[in-house]
Design an enzyme around this catalytic site. Structure first.
Site, PDB file in Angstrom:
ATOM      1  N   GLU A   1       6.212   4.940   7.088  1.00  0.00           N
ATOM      2  CA  GLU A   1       5.793   6.122   6.349  1.00  0.00           C
ATOM      3  C   GLU A   1       6.611   7.340   6.752  1.00  0.00           C
ATOM      4  O   GLU A   1       6.520   7.829   7.881  1.00  0.00           O
ATOM      5  CB  GLU A   1       4.300   6.373   6.581  1.00  0.00           C
ATOM      6  CG  GLU A   1       3.432   5.334   5.893  1.00  0.00           C
ATOM      7  CD  GLU A   1       1.979   5.429   6.262  1.00  0.00           C
ATOM      8  OE1 GLU A   1       1.178   4.720   5.614  1.00  0.00           O
ATOM      9  OE2 GLU A   1       1.623   6.183   7.182  1.00  0.00           O
TER      10      GLU A   1
ATOM     11  N   ASN B   1      -0.157  11.730   6.140  1.00  0.00           N
ATOM     12  CA  ASN B   1      -1.343  11.092   6.713  1.00  0.00           C
ATOM     13  C   ASN B   1      -2.490  12.052   7.020  1.00  0.00           C
ATOM     14  O   ASN B   1      -3.504  11.634   7.577  1.00  0.00           O
ATOM     15  CB  ASN B   1      -0.954  10.348   7.993  1.00  0.00           C
ATOM     16  CG  ASN B   1      -0.276   9.034   7.696  1.00  0.00           C
ATOM     17  OD1 ASN B   1      -0.912   8.078   7.273  1.00  0.00           O
ATOM     18  ND2 ASN B   1       1.035   8.983   7.903  1.00  0.00           N
TER      19      ASN B   1
ATOM     20  N   THR C   1       0.861  -1.195   0.000  1.00  0.00           N
ATOM     21  CA  THR C   1       0.000   0.000   0.000  1.00  0.00           C
ATOM     22  C   THR C   1       0.898   1.246   0.000  1.00  0.00           C
ATOM     23  O   THR C   1       1.347   1.680  -1.044  1.00  0.00           O
ATOM     24  CB  THR C   1      -0.966  -0.006   1.204  1.00  0.00           C
ATOM     25  OG1 THR C   1      -0.227  -0.235   2.411  1.00  0.00           O
ATOM     26  CG2 THR C   1      -2.006  -1.092   1.041  1.00  0.00           C
TER      27      THR C   1
ATOM     28  N   LYS D   1       3.934  -6.888   3.881  1.00  0.00           N
ATOM     29  CA  LYS D   1       3.716  -5.482   3.593  1.00  0.00           C
ATOM     30  C   LYS D   1       3.438  -4.762   4.902  1.00  0.00           C
ATOM     31  O   LYS D   1       2.952  -5.348   5.877  1.00  0.00           O
ATOM     32  CB  LYS D   1       2.563  -5.274   2.612  1.00  0.00           C
ATOM     33  CG  LYS D   1       1.178  -5.690   3.080  1.00  0.00           C
ATOM     34  CD  LYS D   1       0.424  -4.725   3.964  1.00  0.00           C
ATOM     35  CE  LYS D   1       0.334  -3.342   3.372  1.00  0.00           C
ATOM     36  NZ  LYS D   1      -0.451  -2.440   4.322  1.00  0.00           N
TER      37      LYS D   1
ATOM     38  N   THR E   1      -0.362  -2.483  10.633  1.00  0.00           N
ATOM     39  CA  THR E   1      -1.101  -2.591   9.380  1.00  0.00           C
ATOM     40  C   THR E   1      -0.227  -3.410   8.481  1.00  0.00           C
ATOM     41  O   THR E   1       0.509  -2.894   7.668  1.00  0.00           O
ATOM     42  CB  THR E   1      -1.346  -1.246   8.707  1.00  0.00           C
ATOM     43  OG1 THR E   1      -2.108  -0.459   9.580  1.00  0.00           O
ATOM     44  CG2 THR E   1      -2.169  -1.407   7.447  1.00  0.00           C
TER      45      THR E   1
END
Length: 410
Positions: free
Chosen positions: A285, A407, A163, A189, A200
């Site tokens: 991220e 985000n 993702t 992932k 996640t």
């Protein structure tokens, strides 16, 4: 006396294709509905029905595919065909329609491959949107035609589950038992909404060992507890976390053959999970630093974990790491509010192997060394409470303004 079995790890492998007896495909079917050509559906089958085990999120808000996987794996002595996973849509918070769609994913895989055993299903992506089942059907048909045991197919499958990740995450471990090679290969992932129990994240491991479901579950649970459940990027727990382990028995070696063999298998599963966990944190991220946080000298592992999570999830601590500021005062503050009975006069802090605090006394002569260490992309911090034998290791990261910008919307 037999020689111990040596497990070797390949960090950047060909993924699941490294393990004999599996076929894979990764295709693009626009699950995100953006009109862009991006791999977003992975289909993996075993050449023969296989045993399987899973570990899942503890979030009370649990996605439909998690429920479907649990229901399949709870069946006595169940054997499965493989799995199908999509990115771009989490199929979470989608009610009864979401459950029906998750079940249909499994059924579609059976129909397109002609295999009667059930497929496990996983989804990852945005929460609260229904799966575009028309696109899923088209993607499943395309994937079934492209199934192959080649490295290209394997790497495409690894890319299809990503993702916000910036790179694929694969690893392989091998060992030799009585002249026969046994393989454990994995892909994963995960980049955001990362906090133990788990993240996640999706992770898939396959092996050619013959092992029953309970043996697989024991090995997977033990590995997850020391790897995926000890990472944190942003303190958020996901709705979809799933780690699956499949065993097809193609090697002809059975896990129950000897205790040494079983131990080697457990070590191989652990090593694959460990490197995949580190790859997840390292690809967080907008992360710029990966920090190995070790808390030791505690009265219990539970206390060590409390301290590690307090420090590793502190926004002030993470911000200072981003700024390459060795602000040990923030570490001490966070360790103190973990409320485990820390005594200042017994407290030590090290950046890598360089002392910052010894017995509660600052070691300011080492300031230049601290700064050089914290400026690195990967470093270690050790907190020693000197109150007991227990310890805990957490992989965590810094926090940048780019994370907030990334985000603030989807």
């Amino acid at each position: 006396m037999e020689k111990p079995i040596t497990v070797t790890l390949t960090e950047n492998s060909n993924g699941l294709a490294d393990c004999p007896g599996y076929k894979l495909a990764g295709v693009a079917c626009d699950i995100r509905e953006t009109g862009k050509e991006r791999l977003d559906l992975a289909l993996v089958i075993a050449e023969a029905p296989c045993n399987a085990a899973g570990v899942f999120t503890l979030n009370d808000v649990c996605a439909a595919p998690v429920h479907v996987c649990k229901a399949i794996l709870e069946q006595p002595a169940v054997r499965v065909a493989g799995f199908v996973a999509n990115s771009g849509n989490a199929n979470a918070c989608t009610g009864e329609q979401g459950m029906a769609d998750a079940r249909e994913m499994s059924t579609l895989a059976q129909i397109e491959t002609g295999i009667e055993q059930p497929f496990l299903v996983c989804s990852t992506g945005r929460i609260g949107r229904k799966l575009p089942m028309g696109k899923m059907k088209a993607g499943m048909a395309a994937a079934a035609v492209q199934l192959a045991d080649e490295s290209e197919s394997s790497l495409q499958a690894a890319d299809a589950i990503l993702t916000s990740d910036t790179r694929r995450k694969v690893a392989t471990a091998r060992f030799v038992y009585q002249g026969q090679t046994v393989t454990v290969a994995g892909m994963a992932k995960g980049a955001g909404m990362i906090e133990p129990n788990m993240a996640t994240m999706l992770a898939f491991l396959v092996t050619d060992l013959e092992a029953d479901n309970s043996t697989l579950k024991d090995a997977l649970t033990a590995a997850c507890n020391k790897t995926f459940n000890r990472i944190s990027i942003d303190g958020d727990m996901s709705t979809n976390d799933t780690v699956l382990l499949f065993a097809n028995g193609k090697s002809g070696i059975e896990a129950k053959d000897s205790p040494d063999l079983l131990e080697a298998f457990r070590e191989a599963v652990y090593k694959v999970c460990d490197i995949l966990a580190e790859k997840i944190v390292g690809d967080g991220e907008k992360v710029t630093k990966l920090v190995e946080l070790i808390v030791e000298g505690c009265a219990s592992e539970a206390n060590a974990e409390k301290v590690a999570r307090a420090v590793g999830n502190s926004l002030l601590v993470k911000s200072s790491w981003y700024g390459s500021d060795p602000n040990w005062g923030r570490l001490a503050d966070a360790a103190g509010y973990a409320r485990v009975g820390l005594k200042e006069e017994c407290f030590d802090i090290h950046y890598d192997d360089v002392p910052a605090l010894i017995g509660g006394r600052p070691q300011d002569q080492n300031i230049p060394q601290w700064k050089a260490i914290v400026a690195k992309k990967r470093f270690r911090i050790t907190l020693n409470l000197n109150q007991g034998p227990a310890s805990f290791r957490l992989l965590t990261s810094d926090l940048s303004e780019a994370y907030v910008d990334f985000n603030k919307s989807e």
